[in-house]
Write a protein that holds these residues in place. Structure first.
Motif, PDB file in Angstrom:
ATOM      1  N   LEU A 107       0.819  -1.026   0.033  1.00  0.00           N
ATOM      2  CA  LEU A 107       0.142   0.012   0.065  1.00  0.00           C
ATOM      3  C   LEU A 107       0.801   1.326   0.035  1.00  0.00           C
ATOM      4  O   LEU A 107       1.459   1.474   0.973  1.00  0.00           O
ATOM      5  CB  LEU A 107      -0.843   0.221   1.314  1.00  0.00           C
ATOM      6  CG  LEU A 107      -1.900  -1.229   1.563  1.00  0.00           C
ATOM      7  CD1 LEU A 107      -2.434  -0.946   2.626  1.00  0.00           C
ATOM      8  CD2 LEU A 107      -2.793  -1.206   0.170  1.00  0.00           C
ATOM      9  N   PHE A 108       0.870   1.872  -1.104  1.00  0.00           N
ATOM     10  CA  PHE A 108       1.889   3.007  -1.342  1.00  0.00           C
ATOM     11  C   PHE A 108       0.853   4.259  -0.952  1.00  0.00           C
ATOM     12  O   PHE A 108       0.025   4.576  -1.838  1.00  0.00           O
ATOM     13  CB  PHE A 108       2.737   3.123  -2.441  1.00  0.00           C
ATOM     14  CG  PHE A 108       3.579   2.122  -2.656  1.00  0.00           C
ATOM     15  CD1 PHE A 108       4.648   2.333  -2.006  1.00  0.00           C
ATOM     16  CD2 PHE A 108       3.433   1.071  -3.532  1.00  0.00           C
ATOM     17  CE1 PHE A 108       5.954   1.363  -2.324  1.00  0.00           C
ATOM     18  CE2 PHE A 108       4.323   0.015  -3.601  1.00  0.00           C
ATOM     19  CZ  PHE A 108       5.641   0.161  -2.972  1.00  0.00           C
ATOM     20  N   PHE A 109       1.169   5.073  -0.150  1.00  0.00           N
ATOM     21  CA  PHE A 109       0.369   6.502   0.561  1.00  0.00           C
ATOM     22  C   PHE A 109      -1.417   5.923   0.366  1.00  0.00           C
ATOM     23  O   PHE A 109      -1.919   6.724  -0.273  1.00  0.00           O
ATOM     24  CB  PHE A 109       0.756   7.424  -0.678  1.00  0.00           C
ATOM     25  CG  PHE A 109       2.276   7.489  -1.013  1.00  0.00           C
ATOM     26  CD1 PHE A 109       2.951   7.979   0.293  1.00  0.00           C
ATOM     27  CD2 PHE A 109       2.624   7.510  -2.062  1.00  0.00           C
ATOM     28  CE1 PHE A 109       4.315   7.990  -0.058  1.00  0.00           C
ATOM     29  CE2 PHE A 109       4.088   7.871  -2.037  1.00  0.00           C
ATOM     30  CZ  PHE A 109       4.857   8.123  -1.068  1.00  0.00           C
ATOM     31  N   PRO A 110      -1.768   4.892   1.200  1.00  0.00           N
ATOM     32  CA  PRO A 110      -3.062   4.956   1.082  1.00  0.00           C
ATOM     33  C   PRO A 110      -3.676   6.034   1.947  1.00  0.00           C
ATOM     34  O   PRO A 110      -3.148   6.584   2.948  1.00  0.00           O
ATOM     35  CB  PRO A 110      -3.136   3.406   2.083  1.00  0.00           C
ATOM     36  CG  PRO A 110      -1.847   3.466   2.916  1.00  0.00           C
ATOM     37  CD  PRO A 110      -1.011   4.095   2.100  1.00  0.00           C
ATOM     38  N   PHE A 111      -5.047   6.351   1.471  1.00  0.00           N
ATOM     39  CA  PHE A 111      -5.600   7.445   2.188  1.00  0.00           C
ATOM     40  C   PHE A 111      -6.155   6.864   3.431  1.00  0.00           C
ATOM     41  O   PHE A 111      -7.244   6.017   3.427  1.00  0.00           O
ATOM     42  CB  PHE A 111      -6.702   7.913   1.110  1.00  0.00           C
ATOM     43  CG  PHE A 111      -6.192   8.599   0.249  1.00  0.00           C
ATOM     44  CD1 PHE A 111      -5.363   9.629   0.295  1.00  0.00           C
ATOM     45  CD2 PHE A 111      -6.954   8.584  -1.114  1.00  0.00           C
ATOM     46  CE1 PHE A 111      -4.840  10.267  -0.847  1.00  0.00           C
ATOM     47  CE2 PHE A 111      -6.553   9.356  -2.209  1.00  0.00           C
ATOM     48  CZ  PHE A 111      -5.384   9.919  -2.151  1.00  0.00           C
ATOM     49  N   LEU A 112      -5.693   7.230   4.831  1.00  0.00           N
ATOM     50  CA  LEU A 112      -6.160   6.875   5.926  1.00  0.00           C
ATOM     51  C   LEU A 112      -6.803   7.732   6.630  1.00  0.00           C
ATOM     52  O   LEU A 112      -7.486   7.545   7.699  1.00  0.00           O
ATOM     53  CB  LEU A 112      -4.808   6.294   6.661  1.00  0.00           C
ATOM     54  CG  LEU A 112      -4.196   5.066   6.082  1.00  0.00           C
ATOM     55  CD1 LEU A 112      -3.152   4.546   7.122  1.00  0.00           C
ATOM     56  CD2 LEU A 112      -5.303   4.091   5.801  1.00  0.00           C
ATOM     57  N   THR A 113      -6.565   8.821   6.482  1.00  0.00           N
ATOM     58  CA  THR A 113      -7.050  10.406   6.971  1.00  0.00           C
ATOM     59  C   THR A 113      -8.050  11.183   6.200  1.00  0.00           C
ATOM     60  O   THR A 113      -7.865  11.146   4.760  1.00  0.00           O
ATOM     61  CB  THR A 113      -6.128  11.271   7.648  1.00  0.00           C
ATOM     62  OG1 THR A 113      -5.337  11.735   6.590  1.00  0.00           O
ATOM     63  CG2 THR A 113      -5.133  10.351   8.555  1.00  0.00           C
ATOM     64  N   VAL A 114      -8.842  12.040   6.693  1.00  0.00           N
ATOM     65  CA  VAL A 114      -9.686  12.980   5.937  1.00  0.00           C
ATOM     66  C   VAL A 114      -8.702  14.147   5.288  1.00  0.00           C
ATOM     67  O   VAL A 114      -8.920  14.291   4.060  1.00  0.00           O
ATOM     68  CB  VAL A 114     -10.678  13.657   6.907  1.00  0.00           C
ATOM     69  CG1 VAL A 114     -11.339  14.809   6.328  1.00  0.00           C
ATOM     70  CG2 VAL A 114     -11.815  12.577   7.346  1.00  0.00           C
ATOM     71  N   HIS A 115      -7.978  14.387   6.011  1.00  0.00           N
ATOM     72  CA  HIS A 115      -6.754  15.459   5.573  1.00  0.00           C
ATOM     73  C   HIS A 115      -6.249  14.966   4.018  1.00  0.00           C
ATOM     74  O   HIS A 115      -6.033  15.690   3.194  1.00  0.00           O
ATOM     75  CB  HIS A 115      -5.683  15.823   6.481  1.00  0.00           C
ATOM     76  CG  HIS A 115      -4.635  16.749   6.055  1.00  0.00           C
ATOM     77  ND1 HIS A 115      -4.741  18.040   5.763  1.00  0.00           N
ATOM     78  CD2 HIS A 115      -3.351  16.340   5.546  1.00  0.00           C
ATOM     79  CE1 HIS A 115      -3.833  18.480   5.295  1.00  0.00           C
ATOM     80  NE2 HIS A 115      -2.736  17.538   5.167  1.00  0.00           N
ATOM     81  N   ALA A 116      -5.712  13.664   4.097  1.00  0.00           N
ATOM     82  CA  ALA A 116      -5.126  13.184   3.049  1.00  0.00           C
ATOM     83  C   ALA A 116      -6.042  13.218   1.723  1.00  0.00           C
ATOM     84  O   ALA A 116      -5.581  13.594   0.850  1.00  0.00           O
ATOM     85  CB  ALA A 116      -4.500  11.650   3.266  1.00  0.00           C
ATOM     86  N   CYS A 117      -7.363  12.730   2.310  1.00  0.00           N
ATOM     87  CA  CYS A 117      -8.042  12.725   1.003  1.00  0.00           C
ATOM     88  C   CYS A 117      -8.432  14.089   0.470  1.00  0.00           C
ATOM     89  O   CYS A 117      -8.330  14.325  -0.737  1.00  0.00           O
ATOM     90  CB  CYS A 117      -9.530  12.431   1.585  1.00  0.00           C
ATOM     91  SG  CYS A 117      -9.797  10.610   1.237  1.00  0.00           S
ATOM     92  N   LEU A 118      -8.641  15.044   1.231  1.00  0.00           N
ATOM     93  CA  LEU A 118      -8.850  16.419   0.786  1.00  0.00           C
ATOM     94  C   LEU A 118      -7.747  17.177   0.199  1.00  0.00           C
ATOM     95  O   LEU A 118      -7.945  17.889  -0.788  1.00  0.00           O
ATOM     96  CB  LEU A 118      -9.398  17.541   2.078  1.00  0.00           C
ATOM     97  CG  LEU A 118     -10.666  17.024   2.751  1.00  0.00           C
ATOM     98  CD1 LEU A 118     -10.979  17.726   4.068  1.00  0.00           C
ATOM     99  CD2 LEU A 118     -11.879  17.237   1.920  1.00  0.00           C
ATOM    100  N   ALA A 119      -6.417  16.853   0.693  1.00  0.00           N
ATOM    101  CA  ALA A 119      -5.315  17.338   0.147  1.00  0.00           C
ATOM    102  C   ALA A 119      -5.178  16.979  -1.467  1.00  0.00           C
ATOM    103  O   ALA A 119      -4.609  17.755  -2.045  1.00  0.00           O
ATOM    104  CB  ALA A 119      -4.029  16.932   0.908  1.00  0.00           C
ATOM    105  N   TRP A 120      -5.467  15.631  -1.626  1.00  0.00           N
ATOM    106  CA  TRP A 120      -5.179  15.222  -3.130  1.00  0.00           C
ATOM    107  C   TRP A 120      -6.742  15.555  -3.752  1.00  0.00           C
ATOM    108  O   TRP A 120      -6.567  15.003  -5.079  1.00  0.00           O
ATOM    109  CB  TRP A 120      -5.023  13.631  -2.819  1.00  0.00           C
ATOM    110  CG  TRP A 120      -3.718  13.118  -2.587  1.00  0.00           C
ATOM    111  CD1 TRP A 120      -3.080  13.383  -1.546  1.00  0.00           C
ATOM    112  CD2 TRP A 120      -2.560  13.107  -3.516  1.00  0.00           C
ATOM    113  NE1 TRP A 120      -1.800  12.952  -1.313  1.00  0.00           N
ATOM    114  CE2 TRP A 120      -1.341  12.691  -2.837  1.00  0.00           C
ATOM    115  CE3 TRP A 120      -2.555  12.688  -4.916  1.00  0.00           C
ATOM    116  CZ2 TRP A 120      -0.162  12.347  -3.409  1.00  0.00           C
ATOM    117  CZ3 TRP A 120      -1.291  12.443  -5.593  1.00  0.00           C
ATOM    118  CH2 TRP A 120      -0.118  12.245  -4.653  1.00  0.00           C
ATOM    119  N   GLY A 121      -7.710  15.952  -3.324  1.00  0.00           N
ATOM    120  CA  GLY A 121      -8.871  16.245  -3.992  1.00  0.00           C
ATOM    121  C   GLY A 121      -9.626  14.979  -4.201  1.00  0.00           C
ATOM    122  O   GLY A 121     -10.539  14.727  -5.080  1.00  0.00           O
TER     123      GLY A 121
END
Length: 137
Positions: free
Chosen positions: A34-48
């Protein structure tokens, strides 16, 4: 794809597939990465990415569930906070952390290298024997 082809040239069975890990059937694996899995709301929002797709517990349960006993889970997180969340989410699943390394790349231009400072890689191993857990009624 080139890495999969090179690994397969030595006789190993290697396949590269793009799919939704929470939706596709996952056969038993020796290694799940798993490379850079989205685990947080912040990560999802930062990547759109849409928050409706954020299912970290389900993603990790599926990844661990696809491992054969003794199999390896390799995870690279973008930040130490994200790695801490990974560790909390994996508690109670039949894996144990074998190694954790913070890393930054000096092979990148200065601006990109600075952005890689908080990255964390971790190696987890699926327990050989998993105690029977009765299904939820």
């Amino acid at each position: 794809r080139a890495h999969a082809a090179a690994a397969g040239s030595a006789g190993a069975t290697v396949r590269f597939e793009v799919a939704d890990a929470c939706a596709v059937r996952l056969p038993e694996q020796d290694v799940v990465t798993l490379f850079f899995p989205f685990l947080t709301v912040h990560a999802c929002l930062a990547w759109g990415a849409p928050l409706s797709r954020l299912r970290p517990r389900r993603l990790l349960r599926r990844a661990v569930g696809a491992l054969r006993p003794g199999g390896w889970l390799v995870v690279v997180n973008q930040t130490t906070a994200e790695h801490a969340r990974l560790s909390r989410l994996l508690r109670g699943l039949p894996v144990e952390r074998v190694a954790r390394r913070s890393f930054a790349s000096d092979l990148l231009p200065a601006a990109e290298a600075a952005a890689s400072v908080g990255r964390v890689g971790s190696l987890w191993r699926r327990r050989e024997t998993v105690p029977h857990i009765p299904p939820r009624g």
